[in-house]
Each structure stands twice: as structure tokens, then as C-alpha cells.
Write a protein that holds these residues in place. Structure first.
Motif, PDB file in Angstrom:
ATOM      1  N   ALA A 193       0.825  -1.205  -0.260  1.00  0.00           N
ATOM      2  CA  ALA A 193       0.222   0.103   0.128  1.00  0.00           C
ATOM      3  C   ALA A 193       0.927   1.127   0.219  1.00  0.00           C
ATOM      4  O   ALA A 193       0.319   2.044  -0.672  1.00  0.00           O
ATOM      5  N   GLN A 194       2.149   1.295   1.098  1.00  0.00           N
ATOM      6  CA  GLN A 194       3.241   2.403   0.882  1.00  0.00           C
ATOM      7  C   GLN A 194       3.429   3.069  -0.410  1.00  0.00           C
ATOM      8  O   GLN A 194       3.616   3.732  -1.777  1.00  0.00           O
ATOM      9  N   ARG A 195       3.996   1.764  -1.531  1.00  0.00           N
ATOM     10  CA  ARG A 195       4.205   1.652  -2.516  1.00  0.00           C
ATOM     11  C   ARG A 195       3.069   2.851  -3.835  1.00  0.00           C
ATOM     12  O   ARG A 195       3.383   3.366  -4.367  1.00  0.00           O
ATOM     13  N   LEU A 196       1.772   2.355  -3.811  1.00  0.00           N
ATOM     14  CA  LEU A 196       0.696   2.620  -4.061  1.00  0.00           C
ATOM     15  C   LEU A 196       0.870   3.761  -4.181  1.00  0.00           C
ATOM     16  O   LEU A 196       0.684   4.913  -5.066  1.00  0.00           O
ATOM     17  N   ILE A 197       0.609   4.663  -2.270  1.00  0.00           N
ATOM     18  CA  ILE A 197       0.613   6.199  -2.010  1.00  0.00           C
ATOM     19  C   ILE A 197       1.693   6.347  -2.987  1.00  0.00           C
ATOM     20  O   ILE A 197       1.409   7.738  -3.167  1.00  0.00           O
ATOM     21  N   GLY A 198       3.344   5.576  -2.823  1.00  0.00           N
ATOM     22  CA  GLY A 198       3.808   6.655  -3.595  1.00  0.00           C
ATOM     23  C   GLY A 198       3.804   6.616  -4.492  1.00  0.00           C
ATOM     24  O   GLY A 198       4.271   8.054  -5.415  1.00  0.00           O
ATOM     25  N   ASN A 199       3.877   5.998  -5.267  1.00  0.00           N
ATOM     26  CA  ASN A 199       3.056   6.141  -6.920  1.00  0.00           C
ATOM     27  C   ASN A 199       2.374   6.950  -6.999  1.00  0.00           C
ATOM     28  O   ASN A 199       2.222   8.049  -8.134  1.00  0.00           O
ATOM     29  N   LEU A 200       1.250   7.505  -5.762  1.00  0.00           N
ATOM     30  CA  LEU A 200       0.053   8.504  -6.365  1.00  0.00           C
ATOM     31  C   LEU A 200       0.128   9.773  -6.034  1.00  0.00           C
ATOM     32  O   LEU A 200      -0.688  10.504  -5.750  1.00  0.00           O
ATOM     33  N   ASP A 201       1.920   9.544  -4.670  1.00  0.00           N
ATOM     34  CA  ASP A 201       1.678  10.944  -4.414  1.00  0.00           C
ATOM     35  C   ASP A 201       0.574  10.990  -3.307  1.00  0.00           C
ATOM     36  O   ASP A 201       1.089  12.119  -3.064  1.00  0.00           O
ATOM     37  N   ALA A 232      -3.128  -9.109  19.449  1.00  0.00           N
ATOM     38  CA  ALA A 232      -3.940  -8.738  18.637  1.00  0.00           C
ATOM     39  C   ALA A 232      -4.403  -6.364  18.060  1.00  0.00           C
ATOM     40  O   ALA A 232      -5.304  -7.258  16.850  1.00  0.00           O
ATOM     41  N   ALA A 233      -4.451  -5.774  19.047  1.00  0.00           N
ATOM     42  CA  ALA A 233      -4.551  -4.639  18.334  1.00  0.00           C
ATOM     43  C   ALA A 233      -3.265  -5.025  17.327  1.00  0.00           C
ATOM     44  O   ALA A 233      -3.974  -3.641  16.920  1.00  0.00           O
ATOM     45  N   SER A 234      -1.901  -4.849  17.542  1.00  0.00           N
ATOM     46  CA  SER A 234      -1.439  -4.956  16.446  1.00  0.00           C
ATOM     47  C   SER A 234      -1.882  -5.217  15.105  1.00  0.00           C
ATOM     48  O   SER A 234      -2.179  -4.461  13.714  1.00  0.00           O
ATOM     49  N   ASP A 235      -1.972  -6.199  15.197  1.00  0.00           N
ATOM     50  CA  ASP A 235      -2.301  -6.293  14.017  1.00  0.00           C
ATOM     51  C   ASP A 235      -4.280  -6.171  13.492  1.00  0.00           C
ATOM     52  O   ASP A 235      -3.665  -5.518  11.931  1.00  0.00           O
ATOM     53  N   LYS A 236      -5.090  -5.611  14.314  1.00  0.00           N
ATOM     54  CA  LYS A 236      -5.743  -4.347  13.699  1.00  0.00           C
ATOM     55  C   LYS A 236      -5.604  -3.436  13.458  1.00  0.00           C
ATOM     56  O   LYS A 236      -6.111  -3.300  12.085  1.00  0.00           O
ATOM     57  N   VAL A 237      -4.719  -2.743  13.971  1.00  0.00           N
ATOM     58  CA  VAL A 237      -3.967  -1.695  13.573  1.00  0.00           C
ATOM     59  C   VAL A 237      -3.715  -1.571  11.860  1.00  0.00           C
ATOM     60  O   VAL A 237      -3.846  -0.665  10.590  1.00  0.00           O
ATOM     61  N   LEU A 238      -2.775  -2.823  11.981  1.00  0.00           N
ATOM     62  CA  LEU A 238      -2.381  -3.150  10.917  1.00  0.00           C
ATOM     63  C   LEU A 238      -3.229  -3.201   9.534  1.00  0.00           C
ATOM     64  O   LEU A 238      -3.672  -3.014   8.489  1.00  0.00           O
ATOM     65  N   GLY A 239      -4.128  -4.291   9.779  1.00  0.00           N
ATOM     66  CA  GLY A 239      -5.512  -5.025   9.264  1.00  0.00           C
ATOM     67  C   GLY A 239      -6.087  -3.127   9.086  1.00  0.00           C
ATOM     68  O   GLY A 239      -6.454  -3.186   7.710  1.00  0.00           O
ATOM     69  N   MET A 240      -6.837  -2.492   8.964  1.00  0.00           N
ATOM     70  CA  MET A 240      -7.332  -1.158   9.277  1.00  0.00           C
ATOM     71  C   MET A 240      -6.198  -0.299   8.744  1.00  0.00           C
ATOM     72  O   MET A 240      -7.704   0.291   7.652  1.00  0.00           O
ATOM     73  N   SER A 241      -5.457  -0.119   8.772  1.00  0.00           N
ATOM     74  CA  SER A 241      -4.310   1.165   7.738  1.00  0.00           C
ATOM     75  C   SER A 241      -4.465   0.582   5.970  1.00  0.00           C
ATOM     76  O   SER A 241      -4.957   1.145   6.076  1.00  0.00           O
ATOM     77  N   ILE A 242      -4.078  -1.002   6.126  1.00  0.00           N
ATOM     78  CA  ILE A 242      -4.456  -1.322   5.304  1.00  0.00           C
ATOM     79  C   ILE A 242      -6.104  -0.936   4.199  1.00  0.00           C
ATOM     80  O   ILE A 242      -6.260  -0.706   3.520  1.00  0.00           O
ATOM     81  N   ASP A 243      -6.875  -1.245   5.179  1.00  0.00           N
ATOM     82  CA  ASP A 243      -8.059  -0.657   4.505  1.00  0.00           C
ATOM     83  C   ASP A 243      -8.409   0.326   4.002  1.00  0.00           C
ATOM     84  O   ASP A 243      -9.418   0.813   3.117  1.00  0.00           O
ATOM     85  N   LEU A 244      -8.455   1.358   4.920  1.00  0.00           N
ATOM     86  CA  LEU A 244      -8.122   2.431   5.105  1.00  0.00           C
ATOM     87  C   LEU A 244      -7.558   2.986   3.583  1.00  0.00           C
ATOM     88  O   LEU A 244      -8.809   4.077   3.848  1.00  0.00           O
ATOM     89  N   ILE A 245      -6.303   2.620   4.372  1.00  0.00           N
ATOM     90  CA  ILE A 245      -5.699   3.184   3.206  1.00  0.00           C
ATOM     91  C   ILE A 245      -6.269   3.562   1.756  1.00  0.00           C
ATOM     92  O   ILE A 245      -6.355   4.396   0.838  1.00  0.00           O
ATOM     93  N   HIS A 246      -6.690   1.560   0.983  1.00  0.00           N
ATOM     94  CA  HIS A 246      -7.078   1.336  -0.096  1.00  0.00           C
ATOM     95  C   HIS A 246      -8.545   3.114   0.312  1.00  0.00           C
ATOM     96  O   HIS A 246      -8.978   2.723  -1.065  1.00  0.00           O
TER      97      HIS A 246
END
Lengths: 492, 492
Positions: free
Chosen positions: B29-37, B213-227
Motif C-alpha cells: 500500500a505504501q508503494r501505491l500511495i507513493g506512486n499516486l503521491d 491482537a491490537a497490532s494486527d487490527k491496526v495494521l489490517g485496518m490501516s491497509i483497508d482504510l488506505i485503500h
């Protein structure tokens, strides 16, 4: 310099001029240095309550406010105290063509510390001489004034201030202290002034018994010294070629002595990597808790694997403790300053770690090879860089520099890989191909740099990069070893 | 939001994934937002000792360290306390294409101040909503997490920390305070979370009873919310035209109502000037001693005499108290941020004065006319600028804006003067001639700006510039009048 100063002999050869007239002449000098892109730094230091503010006000009155800046240096703030002491002064050095006026200066700490040991004094003066020398070599004009006054004059002025209801809050502890111990300070100042009266940058002691006269004197001398400075600099620019003495070039070629067959097999790598990353994390935490700042530099030939090595090194570290600083071509603002200026903005505070992906070494590599710095400039840069790293080290910083090397064939293979893999293609630029064409010149510059800037306080670690896994482990191991050494030194 | 939170109902829909796998998806996702600025800001706030550090470490583990930055916000330093509170947060907003992770956030002061009044709370939340809104409008993604835990969990964690010899130093006053007053904080947090759960930027409450569990949740939600964010932003970019609603354009044309015959004769001018400059100096000193920060903005048509007016205004002021900030085209780094970012780096601390020679108003003048900002952007800028100036005013800043006007004929005369006088020729650029060709469009933009950004907290003063002397005196007089008013307000 102060003890035998004869106040009665104070001559103000500018007394025939009106202050306004002098101001206008300074303003013309400002336009001149503006046209010539010469930066000017005027330091107004001296006793407490000796009229620094008064003098500075007259200095700038007729100047174009767009092109001067007055910076006041007080007791450093929390934040400033946790960084190498020169940072806040570097930050305020003038842009090319502008005038910076310092109310007090890098001498602040020395002047105010009566109990400084000779050793500390020596170290501090060396750091200060480096900033003055570097700016002068960069074609700046530096003018240092020290405002001097008699004991009873100072006491009278402080007494007056105390009685002024609007200004009494301006009396500092330093005022009180100098009020009580004039003679101790006199002796102390004298010692520092003598030690820092460099042949290349002298002090000008000005009596401020009469503030108006002091002000005219400072104005008049500034005008004259700026003109003198312009002559010196134009002379440097024109007659420069003759003076450009190339230093002795070391015979040693560290890059040709590497064993590029060094390898790790996958199992070994996986095992070592996990262990070492945990260890690196623990050491990073210890550096943090002990307040040790860390500067890591990554350099190398293109495609040597700097980015990958940094990623593996930091993998388990707490991301709140480090920052990766990627260095590319300088911005317009950065180009309007000494080439080291931008790095001084970026040095870590206590406990922080800054990881430079490329660095100030660009000066003696790409800028040398591409002719962006002339021979005199890059030849001088080795010393300047050593001085800067010494300053970091004096401030307690762990400085560690990694140079990752791959041979020419390996580079080509990696370039080709990058061309074909969509995820990596952005990493390959025209510049990479251009640099490759000048491979030999780059290697020559790199060899010289590795020899001339490999110091005890900031050693180079040459990393055989042919196999990425081997390189990554070597970086991890070296960091761990050096961090531990630093921590042990501090503990003992 | 916290009070009725059901810890037992905590569902971690990402529990099937390995942390490493989630990390790698975030890195894609980081690469994607990098490409999209697209800039991404992830806020990790919450209770003391709730595992913010743990979560952040997992968040960044697989990321490219060149393109993320973790910023920790602690109790503000001396320096930070003397500037508008949003400055330090603006400073760390992500570059386009990068990820910024905040450990704590602009909610810091509110969360930690149990005794905040409703009025202060309201003002503070408004300032915060402005930064969030402005970043979102600038096509950023903002994700706000609040880590929540039970009272006994928190107490257990703090107790454990106390017993850890290496980490016990990390216990802060805030830990102790929350330990003792869990329920008070619970209620307090709830109030703030509700008030700042903006429709455009929601909070995500995550149980950190189990840190992994909190960490996985934050990671997972970050990915979804970035998309999700990417979808929103691409939608804005593509379907943008339809939504671009032009605000109502005010009919008023302040620049056509000026009396350009206003004049002063030389004697009057000389007398007034000297008096007023001394008065301005005294007021600048009073602003300084009272710790009032000042922002003066100078705008106007080209050659209207901004520089001269600034010089006359500051003539007698102590140069240690003010700085002239000249604004020209943004640098590359500045262009990689929200257009207001660079100004937040430059706002004065208590007692200081910053004089802007041109300013953020370029957005609604030259950038509008030249098409450097599209209609949606500059149309929105009026509100953003008003919000920013409101924030300055909330922080106690005196904000005063001068617009100097001359008519088209006078401008031509001055351009011609500049062409022929060697001392002035550098002041005339091709851009000046280009702007002149679009005189009517510039005047239209200026008129709209003068109406839509003339506020009580940051008023415009339109200055008739046809005669320089008249303009200079008007600037001096207005400054004196407004500074006095500000001081009187503070005193009463």
C-alpha cells in the motif's frame, strides 16, 4: 587585549560622519555584496549591558530588511542543549549575498563559563575556528566586534537598568555575575579573545564608554572591512588558480583490496539475521536511554544495496528512535549556503539516531567527478568534513560510516535486473548510467575519500556488497560492535 | 465511545493473517500511495501504557524507511510552547507519497487537561478540525486510532513497568495520573473523542487488552482504510468537476472605491514620519515585553511600494525583535506539502514579529490567475486562510494585513523608472510585465480576496499607494493604532 586596553586612546576616525551617512554607506556596501553573492557575518559580542543592542540598531537602520537578519543567541533552550553546540549557529549563517548579524555568538558558552578547563577551552576553540575558517574559505566575510567598557561604567548601566521599570526585566543572571566579578571576567575574556584572535579572523575591540561613538566606529569599520573582504574574495576568485595546491594523494586503494567472494549461505543468514536484529534493537534502545546521539552514513557505488542494508539494520528497532534522511541534490535555499549547512539542520539530538542514505560525501564524489565543485573546493572538503565529524564526536555522537562496494560487472547485472522488474524500475535513473560511464573516476574519488576521511572518531567500514546477505550481516555486526564499544566507553 | 465499549466483543477480523503478512501488505500500500503521491497520516493515540509503541513498531516493520517517519509528541518544549500549538504538528505532516505516523497527536493537550473549560475545548477542537479538514481536502488520508484498555490492565502494565529496571524511567506523570484517576480520564476522553469524531475523519477505537491482537487490527485496518482513501481521492480527481461548486462571489469591489488623490506634503511627511517611527518602536517594544506575537502581511499590486513601506515601518524598531520574511515561489520540498505548510514553519514565537513581504495570499492571487491552483483549490483557500489566521489569533497573535494599491498608469510610470535607474533595475522582472498584461484578472482576484478574508481577527487595511509618502504614513499609523488596541485588550 582587554587588560591593557587604553580607553583614553580610543580613536573614532569616523566621528566626522553622521550616523545616518555611515548607515547609507553600509547600505551601499550591502547592495554590492548582494550583487557579488558574498555572505557577510557581523558578530557583536561583549560585556553585558555594553550596548550591543544599541550598536546593532544603528548597523541595520538603513539596510534593506529583506537581506539582513539579526539573530540573538541567549542561553540555549532545552532542544538546543541536546544537539552539537554549533548547530544553532550554522543554522543562522547568512545566505549568499545577505548580511547576518549575531547578537552574541558561538563564543557564548566560553565567555559565560568562568570554570571552563583548559582542555575544554581548547576543544571548543577548535570547533569555533572550524566554522570561521570554513565560512571564510567559502568566500564569506566575517567581522568580530567585542564591546568593552570600564567596571564603573558597566555597574552604572546595570544600576540604571534596574531603576527603569520597563526594562529592568532585561537584567539577567549574567549581568549580576559580571557586576560582582568584573575582574575575573576581564581576565577570562582576555584569555578567550587571545586564543580566538585567529590570523584569518581577528577580533576588533571597541570601547563602548560612549555608545554613540561605539556605534559609529562599528558602522565605519564594518564598511571598511566589507570592502577589504570583497578585495580578498575577488582576489581569490581571480588569482585563485595559482593558490590551488593539490594535497598529497594517498597511494592506498582500499577498494582494490577487497575479497568480493565473501558469502553466507541461506541458513546461516536467516539464523544470524534474526539474532543480530534483536541485538541491534537492544543496543539502539541502550543508546537511547543513555542519551547518546548516533549518526550512521551509508555510501557506496550505485546499486550496491544501501537501502536494503538500512532496512535490515533497522528492522527490529523502535521507529520512534531513528530517522532515515535521504540526501539528493540540494534545493535552491540549500545552494545559497555553505554546502555543509543543510546537514547541520539534520544532526540528531541526544538519544536519537539519524541514518543518512548518501551524505556530505557527495562533495568529494559526485560533485568532484561532475565538476560541480572545483578542485580547490573538494580538495579542501576532506578537512572540512573531518572537522565536522570531529565536532559531532566532541558532542558525544557515535559516528559510523558504511561504504558498500560491488564490482562493475555486478553493477551491470543489477541495473539490468532493475530495468526488467516493474517493482524496481523506479530505482534506475539516467544518472546511474551516466555515473557508470565514469566508473574509474568515481572509484578514484572514492578511494581517496576512504583514506582521507577515515578517522578514529568517525571510521569508515568498507562492506563487500557482492552478496547482499553478506553485506547486510556485516553492517549489523559492525553497528552492534561499535555501539557496544561506545556504551562501554561511557560507562567506564 | 469508551464508556460503552465492550471489550469482550472485540473482533479481530485480521487474526487469520500473520503480522508479517499484514506488514507486507501495508508495504505494498505504501508503494501505491507513493506512486499516486498521496500523503498518509496515521495517528496512534490512547491511554498511557496502552502499547502505542508496540503497535507502531509493527506498523512500520516492513515499510521502506525512506518514505515513512514516526513523530513522537511529548509535552511541548519551551520553544514549542511559545508558538501556536498546531505549528509542531503541521511541521511533521507527511510529504506527498509518504506516510507519517504520530505517536500521540494534536489531541495531546486536550487529552491531558482534565480541567479544560468547554469554551477552550470548543476553540481547540475547531483548530484541530481545520488541520484535519485541510489535509483531507489536499487529498491526504488520515487514520485516527485510539488504543483503549481496562482499568486493571492499565494498572498492571504500569506496575510491570515500575519493576523493570531498564524501562521504569519511562513512567511519566501522566501514567501516574491516569493510574490514580482512570474513571475521570475515561469520561474526559469520551467527551473529546465524541466531539472530534468528525464525519470526515472518524476515530477508530481499538482494544489493546491483547497487544498482538491490537497490532494486527491496526495494521489490517490501516491497509483497508488506505485503500478506501485512495478510492475517495481518485474519485475526487476524476469526478471532481461536478463537485466543484463555486462560492458566491461578493459584489463589493473595495479597490474601485479608493481615493487615489490622497497626499501629504513634504514638511508634513517629515514631521509625522519621525514621530510615528518613534511611536512604532515603542509599541514594538511593548508587544515584545508583553509576549505578544505579531504577524504583519504586506500584499499589493507590483511596484506598489511594499518594500519601502516595510523599511519605513521598521526603521526605529529593535532589529532583534522582528524579521522580514520574503515569500517567493515554493521550493521543491515545499511543493511536496500542503501549500500552507511552509508558513507554519515561520510563525513567530511570543514577543516576536514576522513581517511577510508577500504571503499565503499568493494562493488566491497569482496562483489563481496563472492557473497554478485550480478553481476548487483557490475557492477553498479563502476558508483555509481564515482558519489559519484564526488559529494565530487564538494563540494571541496580532495579525494585521496591508494591501497597497496603485492604478495601472502609476504602475507603468514606476516600471519605466525602474528600467532606467541602475539601482532599481533588478526590481523589475519579466513576471512583472506578464502580471501587468493580466491586470484586470489580478484586480478581480484581489477584490474577491479583500472581501472574503477581511475578518475581525485579521483585518485588511487597504492603503492608497499612489503617493508613497501617504502610504507609508498610513501603514505606520495603522500599525500603531492596532498594536495599541491589542495591548489595551490584554491589559484590561
Amino acid at each position: 587585549m582587554l587588560k591593557d586596553y587604553d580607553f583614553d586612546d580610543f580613536e573614532n576616525e569616523y566621528s566626522d560622519f553622521k550616523t545616518k551617512e555611515l548607515g547609507e554607506r553600509l547600505s551601499r556596501a550591502q547592495r554590492l555584496i548582494g550583487n557579488l553573492d558574498i555572505p557577510v557575518l557581523i558578530i557583536v559580542d561583549g560585556w553585558e549591558s555594553s550596548g550591543k543592542g544599541y550598536v546593532i540598531k544603528d548597523l541595520v537602520k538603513e539596510l534593506n530588511p529583506k537581506h539582513f537578519k539579526v539573530s540573538v543567541f541567549e542561553t540555549p533552550t532545552e532542544e538546543e542543549r541536546t544537539r552539537p553546540f554549533l548547530c544553532r549557529f550554522w543554522n543562522k549563517t547568512p545566505r549568499y549575498g545577505d548580511i547576518a548579524i549575531y547578537d552574541r555568538s558561538f563564543y557564548f558558552k566560553l565567555f559565560n563559563d568562568l570554570s571552563v578547563t583548559d582542555k575544554e577551552l581548547e576543544k571548543h576553540i577548535q570547533d569555533i575556528s572550524s566554522i570561521e575558517k570554513q565560512l571564510l574559505d567559502d568566500k564569506a566575510i566575517i567581522i568580530k566586534f567585542f564591546l568593552h567598557q570600564k567596571e564603573n561604567t558597566q555597574q552604572k548601566r546595570i544600576d540604571e537598568l534596574k531603576e527603569d521599570e520597563y526594562r529592568s526585566f532585561m537584567i539577567s543572571e549574567r549581568d549580576e555575575d559580571q557586576y560582582d566579578h568584573y575582574n575575573d571576567y576581564l581576565e577570562h575574556f582576555d584569555k578567550i579573545l587571545e586564543k580566538s584572535d585567529f590570523t584569518f579572523s581577528k577580533w576588533h575591540i571597541v570601547s563602548s564608554e560612549d555608545k554613540e561613538a561605539a556605534s559609529d566606529k562599528v558602522l565605519g569599520m564594518s564598511i571598511d572591512l566589507i570592502h577589504e573582504g570583497i578585495d580578498r574574495i575577488l582576489g581569490m576568485k581571480n588569482g585563485g588558480l595559482r593558490r590551488q595546491m593539490r594535497d598529497y594523494v594517498p597511494k592506498e586503494k582500499p577498494l582494490s583490496q577487497l575479497n568480493l567472494n565473501l558469502k553466507l549461505d541461506d541458513d546461516e543468514y536467516d539464523k544470524l539475521k534474526d539474532e543480530l536484529q534483536m541485538e541491534a534493537q537492544e543496543l539502539a534502545f541502550e543508546l537511547y536511554t543513555k542519551g547518546i546521539p548516533t549518526v550512521l552514513v551509508f555510501e557506496g557505488v550505485d546499486a550496491a544495496g544501501k537501502g536494503g542494508a538500512i532496512e535490515r539494520l533497522t528492522r527490529e528497532m523502535d521507529p520512534r528512535g531513528y530517522e532515515v534522511v535521504t540526501i539528493s541534490a540540494p534545493s535552491q535555499l540549500e545552494r545559497a549556503h555553505h554546502y555543509l549547512w543543510r546537514f547541520y539542520q539534520n544532526f540528531p539530538k541526544e538519544g536519537d539516531m539519524k541514518i543518512f542514505d548518501r551524505s556530505w560525501y557527495g562533495r568529494v564524489m559526485v560533485e568532484r567527478v561532475e565538476g560541480l565543485a572545483d578542485m580547490e573546493e573538494w580538495n579542501r572538503a576532506y578537512r572540512e568534513i573531518n572537522e565536522m565529524e570531529k565536532h559531532l564526536s566532541n558532542a558525544g555522537t557515535l559516528v559510523l560510516k558504511f561504504f558498500i562496494y560491488i564490482d562493475k560487472k555486478e553493477q551491470l547485472d543489477r541495473f539490468k535486473d532493475r530495468e526488467t522488474e516493474p517493482d524496481k524500475v523506479y530505482k534506475l535513473t539516467d544518472e546511474d548510467w551516466r555515473n557508470r560511464e565514469k566508473w574509474d573516476e568515481h572509484i578514484e574519488a572514492m578511494n581517496e575519500m576512504l583514506v582521507r576521511t577515515d578517522t578514529d572518531h568517525a571510521p569508515w567500514v568498507i562492506v563487500e556488497g557482492q552478496q547482499k546477505k553478506y553485506a547486510r550481516i556485516k553492517v549489523l555486526k559492525t553497528f552492534i560492535e561499535q555501539a557496544r564499544k561506545k556504551i562501554d566507553q561511557l560507562d567506564s
